[in-house]
Design a protein around this motif. Structure first.
Motif, short mmCIF file in Angstrom:
data_model
loop_
_atom_site.label_atom_id
_atom_site.label_comp_id
_atom_site.label_asym_id
_atom_site.label_seq_id
_atom_site.Cartn_x
_atom_site.Cartn_y
_atom_site.Cartn_z
N ARG A 18 32.85 107.94 33.91
CA ARG A 18 32.77 106.87 32.93
C ARG A 18 31.76 107.25 31.86
O ARG A 18 30.58 107.49 32.16
CB ARG A 18 32.38 105.54 33.55
CG ARG A 18 32.48 104.39 32.54
CD ARG A 18 32.15 103.05 33.14
NE ARG A 18 30.71 102.85 33.29
CZ ARG A 18 30.14 101.66 33.42
NH1 ARG A 18 30.89 100.56 33.43
NH2 ARG A 18 28.83 101.57 33.57
N SER A 20 29.65 106.32 28.43
CA SER A 20 29.09 105.16 27.75
C SER A 20 28.73 105.53 26.32
O SER A 20 28.34 106.66 26.04
CB SER A 20 27.83 104.67 28.47
OG SER A 20 28.12 104.29 29.80
N THR A 77 27.59 98.13 24.03
CA THR A 77 28.06 99.37 24.63
C THR A 77 29.59 99.37 24.73
O THR A 77 30.20 98.33 25.00
CB THR A 77 27.46 99.54 26.03
OG1 THR A 77 26.03 99.56 25.92
CG2 THR A 77 27.92 100.85 26.67
N TYR A 79 32.72 101.69 26.65
CA TYR A 79 32.92 102.61 27.76
C TYR A 79 34.26 103.31 27.65
O TYR A 79 35.23 102.75 27.13
CB TYR A 79 32.85 101.85 29.08
CG TYR A 79 31.57 101.11 29.31
CD1 TYR A 79 31.49 99.74 29.05
CD2 TYR A 79 30.43 101.76 29.77
CE1 TYR A 79 30.31 99.04 29.24
CE2 TYR A 79 29.24 101.07 29.96
CZ TYR A 79 29.19 99.72 29.71
OH TYR A 79 28.02 99.03 29.90
#
Length: 124
Positions: A18, A20, A77, A79
């Protein structure tokens, strides 16, 4: 706005990562957010984007069904969840911010702000 991408690394084929992308200086909710990648010997290519209204994301055919873009505006943020990674996904991944209209968001030129990139390496 300044963008900082992180979360890259080395993973085996079939694995997940993942990424960010943290925005500072301005709210990420003000922007359409995209992800692009640059593989060795290739041009930078579109991966996907998600609009600032958090509407349905759009993905490149090569990652559709495996990658997911999400936004957490409270954390400023964005992702990129990457599943079922394959060696051909190896690249430097960049997040980018745009104020352009929806129809342009598959193109690099629509994005005025870029993160520094994070390396993703998938071993076979």
């Amino acid at each position: 706005v300044q963008l900082q991408a992180s979360g890259g690394g080395l993973v085996q084929a079939g694995g997940s990562l993942r990424l960010s992308c943290v925005a500072t200086g301005r709210a990420v909710s003000s922007y359409n957010m995209g992800w692009f990648r640059l593989a060795p010997g290739k041009e930078r290519e579109f991966v996907g984007f998600r609009g600032r209204t958090n509407s349905n994301p759009v993905y490149a055919d090569s990652v559709k069904g495996r990658f997911t873009i999400s936004r957490d505006n409270a954390k400023n943020t964005v992702y990129l969840q990457m599943n079922s990674l394959q060696p051909e996904d190896t690249a430097v991944y960049y997040c980018a911010a745009s104020t352009k209209v929806w129809g342009l968001l598959k193109f690099e030129s629509a994005y005025g702000y870029w993160g520094q990139g994070t390396q993703v390496t998938v071993s076979s």
